[in-house]
Design a protein around this motif. Structure first.
Motif, mmCIF file in Angstrom:
data_model
loop_
_atom_site.group_PDB
_atom_site.id
_atom_site.type_symbol
_atom_site.label_atom_id
_atom_site.label_comp_id
_atom_site.label_asym_id
_atom_site.label_seq_id
_atom_site.Cartn_x
_atom_site.Cartn_y
_atom_site.Cartn_z
ATOM 1 N N UNK A 153 0.820 -1.217 0.000
ATOM 2 C CA UNK A 153 0.000 0.000 0.000
ATOM 3 C C UNK A 153 0.851 1.263 0.000
ATOM 4 N N UNK A 154 2.067 1.161 -0.543
ATOM 5 C CA UNK A 154 3.008 2.289 -0.473
ATOM 6 C C UNK A 154 2.549 3.521 -1.236
ATOM 7 N N UNK A 155 1.551 3.363 -2.101
ATOM 8 C CA UNK A 155 1.060 4.524 -2.864
ATOM 9 C C UNK A 155 0.212 5.443 -2.001
ATOM 10 N N UNK A 156 -0.231 4.912 -0.875
ATOM 11 C CA UNK A 156 -1.310 5.566 -0.131
ATOM 12 C C UNK A 156 -0.860 6.405 1.046
ATOM 13 N N UNK A 157 -1.600 7.459 1.274
ATOM 14 C CA UNK A 157 -1.645 8.094 2.567
ATOM 15 C C UNK A 157 -2.597 7.223 3.378
ATOM 16 N N UNK A 158 -2.083 6.553 4.397
ATOM 17 C CA UNK A 158 -2.941 5.675 5.185
ATOM 18 C C UNK A 158 -3.814 6.544 6.088
ATOM 19 N N UNK A 196 -5.905 6.445 1.079
ATOM 20 C CA UNK A 196 -6.631 7.476 0.327
ATOM 21 C C UNK A 196 -6.837 7.077 -1.128
ATOM 22 N N UNK A 197 -5.955 6.254 -1.683
ATOM 23 C CA UNK A 197 -6.116 5.837 -3.079
ATOM 24 C C UNK A 197 -6.887 4.526 -3.180
ATOM 25 N N UNK A 198 -6.514 3.561 -2.383
ATOM 26 C CA UNK A 198 -7.061 2.204 -2.543
ATOM 27 C C UNK A 198 -8.434 2.065 -1.893
ATOM 28 N N UNK A 199 -8.775 2.956 -0.975
ATOM 29 C CA UNK A 199 -10.014 2.789 -0.217
ATOM 30 C C UNK A 199 -9.801 1.791 0.900
ATOM 31 N N UNK A 200 -10.850 1.051 1.229
ATOM 32 C CA UNK A 200 -10.782 0.115 2.343
ATOM 33 C C UNK A 200 -10.337 -1.261 1.858
ATOM 34 N N UNK A 201 -9.311 -1.811 2.503
ATOM 35 C CA UNK A 201 -8.895 -3.187 2.221
ATOM 36 C C UNK A 201 -8.919 -3.969 3.531
#
Lengths: 436, 436
Positions: free
Chosen positions: A146-151, A289-294
């Motif tokens: 998930x490195x693309x994301x602002x968690x 912020x990009x992937x949504x909920x996982x």
């Protein structure tokens, strides 16, 4: 292919599982790793047990400190737990240039910064997938997937014992004490279950999750820790009637001015997938912020599920052992020179919804007083439930769910409500998260 | 820190999302990767669109073939899809020594072996997390997180369009055709939805999952592919009454003599977590011999969820770009010289449970004949449901759930049942998996 040589410290449940799985799946693991991964030496105080498990296929010693300086060993697997001897062993292994794989969440949550810094300086890896949520590759998901994301937040059922207890309380309508006794009988809870039921184990894991999610140093001492010992069966039932389940969650949440890091019983909507994680199973939800909920789900403990994570780390280390240390995956997901000093927020500043249970006299005007107090604190009400009093009963329960407000507002409101003459005893408050 | 330079081919939905997320989260991504990751050039036929999205911050060209030989570019991101031009571009990028990140499941499921071999020879990485289940890091979980395990099976809801349609059919009791039209209106299904509804897209993804789980070459041509177009609302309803849901699953399963690789509508117990994955969401369940059952859930499509996976690959490549090519993570989880030739089993040899719906005359003896036929084929019955015929109705439905049997036994039984005079028309058969 030259084997990579592993020194295993501690051949109890997880250590035994690691030995068994590594042996059973040796062929496939070698095909994945590129080299055989061989436990060549085992250190355990119980030399006899170690002999039995390994059947003479590894050197056995009761001197773990000899193992961490053994020049034949490439990787040390530390599975004895605790902060004391384990820390010395890990630090010495690093000093001797050995990679370390550990399942020791307590050690890393408290001394992680010192350990990772030492490892960085020596150019060795310290891998700890097994420290959080057992066999679920959640560390890898957060650190690499998930490195693309602002968690935005991560919230997990990361202690199987407490989830088993909560599941049983809900299923059977039993009290905490009764279910704990049953769990101990079944082996789901330890003889001294304090670390689990008081939330300490979950807080160790949440500390590591927060570090990896936000690139902040491990700060277990700043985590808010509340266990499940005060939960009552009636609260689980009321929550259910309102469409919620109660789970012990470890939560790391980003706010503008800091990070929330907390473990406590939490109402979550019953329709969320994670609300349906039952028994001793673990699950972690991560919102980016990009992937949504996982969501990541699996067994959080046990010999082979935990061994699965230990061995995944061994394969990772084996695959990347020759890589330039500057170009491996950083221990805490962020590069060591790019860590953040975002503070852990004090509990008064966190924000959640609330479940409030009040014991009140069954007379007119009480509800008006209570809702007035909430409104004065800027707290808005999301749902309410009033139990019909039994025939001749002079008191009843009122349940109120609030929208999100600050912890300090919630505490101030509760104090004022408790001061009302018509309100009997203490208000029971449980935090609530929508997890959306 | 010298930035790593990315050439982006295709700036449509996912390409645009990749640009946006990489820009929005640049600071955090750099802190994780160790170097800035910068899209320095974009190739798209729609030059005007590319200019708009990038706002002059990248070189724009309509000549993708120029991009893949541009000496300034370190990594090519291929997001145009399809087997034709995309293949040429990827192969040329590799030949020019560039790492490749792609979301192109069709390309890899068909030409993966050729592509990975070329990449191996050139010492570059081809990363494809975005090709399966969008933002869910399932490739990483299988390839790195579960390396300790003998994977017993993996089963996934890996096509959002069909899961949306099935969820709506169940929720609203509507027919496939009605829901498809609605899905097209809402943008959940394409104008030509064939690839989705016929199961082809899911089969591309299942092919990649099977390869990584078992270390076998990609073999899309051997996959069994069956879509959801023939599902009827009544079957969804009957399944529900028996405690099951119908999902389109992509399944890879290890058997002693080979691998099952198949996509088809499947009954699964309603109480499984994956049965409760609704709408366009994706989820993959993986059963490993050590870890047990794990589940991975999230958004399987869309601009930013897919971009999340593309960028995770970019970070991986950046982190490991300087590593010895022999000591990176292998493309298909197993080392290239350690692949297996375990065959994909022909469909006649696969084994599943079965849901059978029979239209029968409402008279004595029919059920006895049917159950006799099943018994003769060695098929045992797990559950049965007989609809009460309406007043004056001479026919009714019988639903039978069978235990696991071979596909060939099931087909033989169905043919014999259909030959019974009291059985009207065709028997509806849907495969069933317990996913335990």
């Amino acid at each position: 292919m030259k084997p990579i040589n592993v020194g295993l410290i501690g051949i109890g449940t997880v250590g035994g599982g690691t030995w068994t799985v590594l042996k059973r799946n040796a062929e496939e693991i070698t095909r994945r790793a590129g080299r055989p991964i061989r436990i060549t030496a085992v250190a355990d105080r119980n030399v006899e047990l170690a002999r039995q498990v390994t059947g003479g296929e590894a050197r056995i010693t009761d001197d773990a400190f000899a193992l961490v300086k053994d020049p034949e060993i490439d990787i040390i697997v530390e599975l004895i737990g605790g902060y004391g001897v384990a820390k010395d062993l890990v630090m010495q292994a690093i000093a001797n240039g050995k990679h370390v794989v550990t399942a020791n969440k307590a050690l890393l949550a408290v001394h992680g910064t010192e350990i990772f810094t030492a490892a960085q300086q020596k150019g060795v890896m310290v891998a700890f997938e097994a420290a959080v949520a057992g066999g679920i590759p959640i560390i890898k998901a957060l650190r690499e997937g998930l490195t693309a994301n602002r968690i935005e937040w991560a919230a997990g059922i990361i202690n199987g014992t407490t989830n088993f207890i909560l599941s049983e309380m809900r299923d059977k309508g039993l009290s905490f004490a009764d279910v704990l006794a049953e769990a101990q009988r079944l082996g789901y809870a330890e003889a001294d279950p304090t670390f689990d039921i008081e939330g300490v184990d979950a807080a160790h894991k949440a500390t590591l999750i927060a570090s990896i999610a936000y690139g902040i140093p491990v700060q277990f001492d700043k985590a808010y820790v509340e266990g499940i010992t005060k939960l009552e069966a009636s609260d689980i039932k009321y929550a259910e009637q309102l469409g919620y389940r109660i789970k012990l969650l470890g939560i790391a949440k980003r706010r503008d001015n800091g990070v929330e890091l907390r473990v406590h019983p939490t109402l979550i909507p019953a329709k969320r997938l994670i609300a349906n994680v039952e028994g001793a199973m673990n699950a972690v939800v991560v919102k980016g912020d990009a992937v949504g909920t996982t969501l990541y789900y699996g067994k959080g403990a046990g010999a082979e599920p935990t061994a699965s994570a230990v061995i995944a780390d061994l394969v990772d280390v084996t695959r990347l052992a020759t890589a330039d240390p500057e170009h491996r995956v950083p221990h805490l997901a962020f590069q060591p020179d790019a860590m953040s000093n975002l503070p852990i927020l004090p509990m008064s500043e966190i924000e959640t919804g609330n479940y409030l249970r009040l014991r009140v006299e069954d007379k007119a005007g009480v509800l008006a007083d209570v809702t007035r107090i909430l409104a004065d604190q800027g707290i808005s009400i999301d749902a309410m439930l009033q139990r019909e009093p039994e025939e001749g009963e002079g008191e009843t329960d009122i349940i109120i769910l609030t929208h999100v407000c600050s912890e300090s507002a919630a505490l101030a409101a509760v104090a004022k409500v408790e001061a009302l003459a018509a309100v009997k005893g203490q208000v029971k408050r449980i935090r609530l998260e929508e997890l959306q």
